[in-house]
Motif scaffolding. Structure first.
Motif, short mmCIF file in Angstrom:
data_model
loop_
_atom_site.label_atom_id
_atom_site.label_comp_id
_atom_site.label_asym_id
_atom_site.label_seq_id
_atom_site.Cartn_x
_atom_site.Cartn_y
_atom_site.Cartn_z
N PHE A 73 31.29 10.25 12.77
CA PHE A 73 30.43 11.41 12.52
C PHE A 73 29.36 11.44 13.58
N GLU A 74 28.92 12.64 13.95
CA GLU A 74 27.74 12.80 14.79
C GLU A 74 26.60 13.21 13.89
N VAL A 75 25.52 12.42 13.93
CA VAL A 75 24.36 12.66 13.07
C VAL A 75 23.16 12.98 13.95
N GLY A 76 22.60 14.16 13.73
CA GLY A 76 21.39 14.56 14.46
C GLY A 76 20.17 14.25 13.62
N PHE A 94 23.28 10.32 16.88
CA PHE A 94 23.98 9.05 16.72
C PHE A 94 25.46 9.33 16.50
N ILE A 95 26.29 8.40 16.96
CA ILE A 95 27.70 8.41 16.54
C ILE A 95 27.78 7.33 15.47
N VAL A 96 28.31 7.68 14.31
CA VAL A 96 28.28 6.78 13.16
C VAL A 96 29.69 6.64 12.59
N LYS A 97 30.10 5.38 12.36
CA LYS A 97 31.39 5.14 11.72
C LYS A 97 31.14 5.03 10.22
N ALA A 98 31.77 5.92 9.46
CA ALA A 98 31.50 5.97 8.02
C ALA A 98 32.70 6.58 7.28
N ILE A 99 32.68 6.41 5.95
CA ILE A 99 33.74 6.97 5.12
C ILE A 99 33.44 8.42 4.78
N SER A 100 32.13 8.73 4.62
CA SER A 100 31.76 10.06 4.14
C SER A 100 30.51 10.57 4.86
N ASN A 159 28.80 -6.93 26.49
CA ASN A 159 27.69 -7.74 27.01
C ASN A 159 26.40 -6.97 27.18
N ASP A 160 26.48 -5.65 27.15
CA ASP A 160 25.35 -4.90 27.65
C ASP A 160 25.38 -3.48 27.12
N GLU A 161 24.39 -3.11 26.27
CA GLU A 161 24.36 -1.73 25.79
C GLU A 161 23.78 -0.82 26.86
N LYS A 162 24.50 0.23 27.16
CA LYS A 162 24.08 1.19 28.18
C LYS A 162 23.34 2.35 27.51
N GLU A 163 22.63 3.13 28.31
CA GLU A 163 21.83 4.22 27.77
C GLU A 163 22.64 5.45 27.39
N LYS A 164 23.77 5.65 28.06
CA LYS A 164 24.49 6.91 27.89
C LYS A 164 25.86 6.71 27.26
N TYR A 165 26.32 7.82 26.65
CA TYR A 165 27.67 7.86 26.07
C TYR A 165 28.41 9.02 26.71
N TYR A 166 29.64 8.74 27.16
CA TYR A 166 30.47 9.75 27.80
C TYR A 166 31.70 10.00 26.95
N THR A 185 32.63 13.80 30.08
CA THR A 185 31.40 14.56 29.91
C THR A 185 30.31 13.69 29.33
N GLU A 186 29.12 13.76 29.91
CA GLU A 186 27.98 13.05 29.33
C GLU A 186 27.59 13.75 28.02
N THR A 187 27.29 12.95 26.99
CA THR A 187 26.91 13.51 25.69
C THR A 187 25.42 13.30 25.44
N LYS A 188 24.93 13.86 24.33
CA LYS A 188 23.53 13.65 23.93
C LYS A 188 23.39 12.44 23.00
N ILE A 189 24.51 11.75 22.75
CA ILE A 189 24.50 10.61 21.83
C ILE A 189 23.66 9.48 22.41
N THR A 190 22.79 8.90 21.57
CA THR A 190 21.90 7.83 22.03
C THR A 190 22.25 6.47 21.45
N SER A 191 22.96 6.43 20.32
CA SER A 191 23.28 5.15 19.67
C SER A 191 24.56 5.24 18.88
N TYR A 192 25.18 4.06 18.73
CA TYR A 192 26.40 3.94 17.91
C TYR A 192 26.06 3.06 16.72
N LEU A 193 26.24 3.59 15.51
CA LEU A 193 26.01 2.82 14.29
C LEU A 193 27.36 2.52 13.66
N LYS A 194 27.71 1.22 13.64
CA LYS A 194 29.02 0.81 13.11
C LYS A 194 29.02 0.83 11.59
#
Length: 142
Positions: free
Chosen positions: A10-13, A28-34, A72-79, A133-142
């Motif tokens: 899911f993409e959560v703003g 955020f990009i979030v891995k979730a059931i609902s 090893n290293d969290e980057k600032e951007k998500y593509y 494409t570069e996205t506006k996503i700033t974090s990944y929440l597992k």
């Protein structure tokens, strides 16, 4: 585990106000059931920070099927990488492109392309890289 099989992305703003009264918006990009779990994870992510007025602005199902990180290293951007699997349509005998989307955490478009090349190196299907494409996503929440 079974629960993981039912999860999707899911993409959560979100908007919030930081310690110096500045308003921020993040995606955020979030891995979730609902939708509800995705929203909860986004709220929980802020519990340790000095922020106020946390608002979930949007929650939508993402077409991303996998998030690829540099462990090893969290980057600032998500593509977002769009690639297509080329299949032969039995009836028409024409080639058909089936699109797929991956998200790469990388510091540049070139790095995202390199990560995609490594990721797809062992694939046996006919694939074609359509876009990065570069996205506006700033974090990944597992």
């Amino acid at each position: 585990n079974m629960e993981n099989e039912f999860k999707r992305f899911f993409e959560v703003g979100i908007s919030y106000i930081d310690a110096v009264e500045k308003k921020h918006k993040e995606t955020f990009i979030v891995k979730a059931i609902s939708f509800a779990e995705a929203e909860d994870k986004a709220y929980l992510d802020f519990k340790d920070y000095a922020v106020t007025d946390i608002d979930v602005l949007s929650v939508k199902i993402s077409n991303v099927t996998e998030v690829i990180l540099d462990e090893n290293d969290e980057k600032e951007k998500y593509y977002k990488v769009k690639y297509s699997v080329i299949v032969l349509d039995e009836k028409s005998a024409k080639e058909k492109r089936i699109p797929h989307y991956l998200l790469f955490n990388a510091s540049s478009i070139d790095e995202a392309r390199e990560m995609y090349k490594r990721e797809s190196a062992g694939w046996v299907s006919d694939i074609i890289l359509e876009s990065i494409t570069e996205t506006k996503i700033t974090s990944y929440l597992k």
